[in-house]
Design a protein around this motif. Structure first.
Motif, PDB file in Angstrom:
ATOM      1  N   ARG A 347      70.927  73.621  33.390  1.00  0.00           N
ATOM      2  CA  ARG A 347      70.894  72.393  34.185  1.00  0.00           C
ATOM      3  C   ARG A 347      69.639  71.568  33.937  1.00  0.00           C
ATOM      4  N   ASN A 348      68.500  72.239  33.693  1.00  0.00           N
ATOM      5  CA  ASN A 348      67.263  71.484  33.543  1.00  0.00           C
ATOM      6  C   ASN A 348      66.295  72.250  32.658  1.00  0.00           C
ATOM      7  N   VAL A 349      65.400  71.512  32.013  1.00  0.00           N
ATOM      8  CA  VAL A 349      64.331  72.101  31.213  1.00  0.00           C
ATOM      9  C   VAL A 349      63.100  71.218  31.368  1.00  0.00           C
ATOM     10  N   ARG A 350      61.952  71.847  31.679  1.00  0.00           N
ATOM     11  CA  ARG A 350      60.727  71.095  31.890  1.00  0.00           C
ATOM     12  C   ARG A 350      59.533  71.880  31.347  1.00  0.00           C
ATOM     13  N   GLN A 351      58.539  71.144  30.899  1.00  0.00           N
ATOM     14  CA  GLN A 351      57.275  71.758  30.538  1.00  0.00           C
ATOM     15  C   GLN A 351      56.318  71.624  31.712  1.00  0.00           C
ATOM     16  N   ALA A 352      55.742  72.741  32.135  1.00  0.00           N
ATOM     17  CA  ALA A 352      54.844  72.754  33.274  1.00  0.00           C
ATOM     18  C   ALA A 352      53.414  72.452  32.842  1.00  0.00           C
ATOM     19  N   PRO A 353      52.550  72.104  33.777  1.00  0.00           N
ATOM     20  CA  PRO A 353      51.144  71.853  33.443  1.00  0.00           C
ATOM     21  C   PRO A 353      50.445  73.054  32.804  1.00  0.00           C
ATOM     22  N   ASP A 354      50.959  74.280  33.052  1.00  0.00           N
ATOM     23  CA  ASP A 354      50.347  75.453  32.430  1.00  0.00           C
ATOM     24  C   ASP A 354      50.775  75.631  30.978  1.00  0.00           C
ATOM     25  N   GLY A 355      51.611  74.709  30.482  1.00  0.00           N
ATOM     26  CA  GLY A 355      52.031  74.744  29.087  1.00  0.00           C
ATOM     27  C   GLY A 355      53.311  75.495  28.832  1.00  0.00           C
ATOM     28  N   PHE A 356      53.811  76.228  29.824  1.00  0.00           N
ATOM     29  CA  PHE A 356      55.036  76.999  29.639  1.00  0.00           C
ATOM     30  C   PHE A 356      56.271  76.124  29.873  1.00  0.00           C
ATOM     31  N   ILE A 357      57.347  76.496  29.180  1.00  0.00           N
ATOM     32  CA  ILE A 357      58.639  75.846  29.379  1.00  0.00           C
ATOM     33  C   ILE A 357      59.416  76.611  30.438  1.00  0.00           C
ATOM     34  N   TYR A 358      59.989  75.870  31.381  1.00  0.00           N
ATOM     35  CA  TYR A 358      60.830  76.443  32.422  1.00  0.00           C
ATOM     36  C   TYR A 358      62.245  75.877  32.290  1.00  0.00           C
TER      37      TYR A 358
END
Length: 373
Positions: A347-358
């Protein structure tokens, strides 16, 4: 195109010659993955949107209308979320933080609401602040009208550009012959506002009689991905086609993206929508998928955490249940890769400020992609 699982995927569409890059670019499946998946938040049916707060918490929207806050291994329900019209593809959808969130605390939401005189519902945009585990200072910024009892094509993603403008998408609500090509009507559009909901005085149709002044581009079907290119600052969008013809577009001010006058897709029944895939005055997609992958969520990888992916585009597939990685050079897709094949509807994919992909996977939850050491 979210219902693409109901239709055969082994069809051939004959396309007329045009300048669009088509999906004959072979998709590769790596024999082994150089990352593992780590479940961060489980037991979520449909995590439509997610944002990462400065205290390392994750704010998550459930399509059903729940707003969740996950922090330090615990998940709580936030009070006073928007009251949603939970029908078909509509509900509580995207979340985005103001670029100056640390200073002003504004959080933006897209959701379907039944507010209005007509039966049914439509997409709205609001902003609010989070205080003591509840939303406060709630302000509605935009509400598409009229309402519709149809259950499809609400959109809706939210993105800010480098100048602080707020962009959001609203699908054409299944009324393709009326809404997307008519700038006097909402739906089938991408919109631009100031962060407080005021309409910019240089929006493309502010001086046109009867036009919806917030419109930035039109001729869209159902955009469920918005992302700002990290180098050019351009707004990129993807949208669901019908049976075939999902698109990636670079969004330009006042441009017409063609739906349904031009399309690379066909009706779900197999019949033709139009024999035109191009027309003067209508934009060609940067890329189009046929068969449709039913794209949802999109992010550019800028993190050093995944050095091989830097600059790549990640897109979730609802229909085929995988994460797609696209390498793009000079606005052309030069390589495609299928990751996490069969894991579930992405449903969704985002890059977090910590550099990891969620990523969020329907019926499962939110995962973090952890590179192997």
């Amino acid at each position: 195109m979210q219902n693409s699982l109901l239709f055969p995927i082994f069809f051939v569409v004959l396309l007329s010659t045009s300048c669009a890059q088509t999906s004959d670019k072979e998709i590769n499946t790596p024999e082994t993955l150089d990352f593992t998946t780590e479940l961060v938040v489980g037991d979520i049916q449909n995590a439509w949107g997610m944002v990462f707060l400065p205290d390392n918490a994750i704010l998550i929207s459930e399509k059903s209308g729940k707003l969740l806050l996950h922090k330090a291994g615990k998940t709580i329900t936030i009070e006073n979320p928007p009251k949603v019209y939970n029908r078909g593809q509509g509900g509580l959808m995207d979340i985005e933080l103001h670029p100056d969130y640390d200073e002003n605390g504004w959080i933006y939401f897209s959701y379907a609401t039944s507010e209005g005189e007509e039966k049914g519902g439509n997409t709205a945009i609001m902003r609010a602040k989070l205080s003591n585990n509840q939303l406060v200072d709630v302000e509605e910024l935009y509400k598409a009208s009229p309402n519709s009892t149809r259950g499809q094509h609400f959109g809706s993603r939210i993105e800010f550009d480098n100048n602080g403008y707020l962009y959001f998408s609203i699908g054409e609500r299944g009324n393709r012959d009326v809404n997307p090509q008519d700038i006097t009507r909402d739906m089938g559009k991408i919109y631009r506002l100031h962060d407080n909901g005021r309409i910019p005085n240089d929006n493309p149709f502010v001086d046109e009689s009867g036009a919806k002044k917030a419109i930035y581009s039109y001729g869209h079907r159902n955009p469920q991905g918005l992302a700002l290119h990290p180098e050019t600052g351009k707004l990129w969008a993807h949208e669901h086609g019908p049976r075939g013809g999902d698109e990636i577009n670079i969004i330009e001010k006042g441009k017409n993206y063609g739906w349904p006058v031009i399309t690379y897709g066909i009706n779900y029944s197999g019949t033709e929508i139009t024999d035109e895939t191009s027309r003067p005055g209508m934009e060609q997609p940067l890329y189009q998928w046929t068969p449709s992958i039913a794209p949802s969520g999109m992010t550019f990888v800028t993190s050093d955490t995944y050095p091989k992916w830097k600059g790549n585009l990640l897109v979730g597939s609802l229909a085929f249940q995988y994460l797609e990685r696209l390498e793009v050079q000079d606005n052309k897709v030069v390589y495609r890769e299928k990751l996490l094949d069969g894991m579930g509807r992405m449903r969704n994919v985002r890059q977090a400020p910590d550099g990891f992909i969620y990523i969020s996977v329907e019926g499962k939850g939110i995962y973090r992609l952890v590179p192997k050491s």
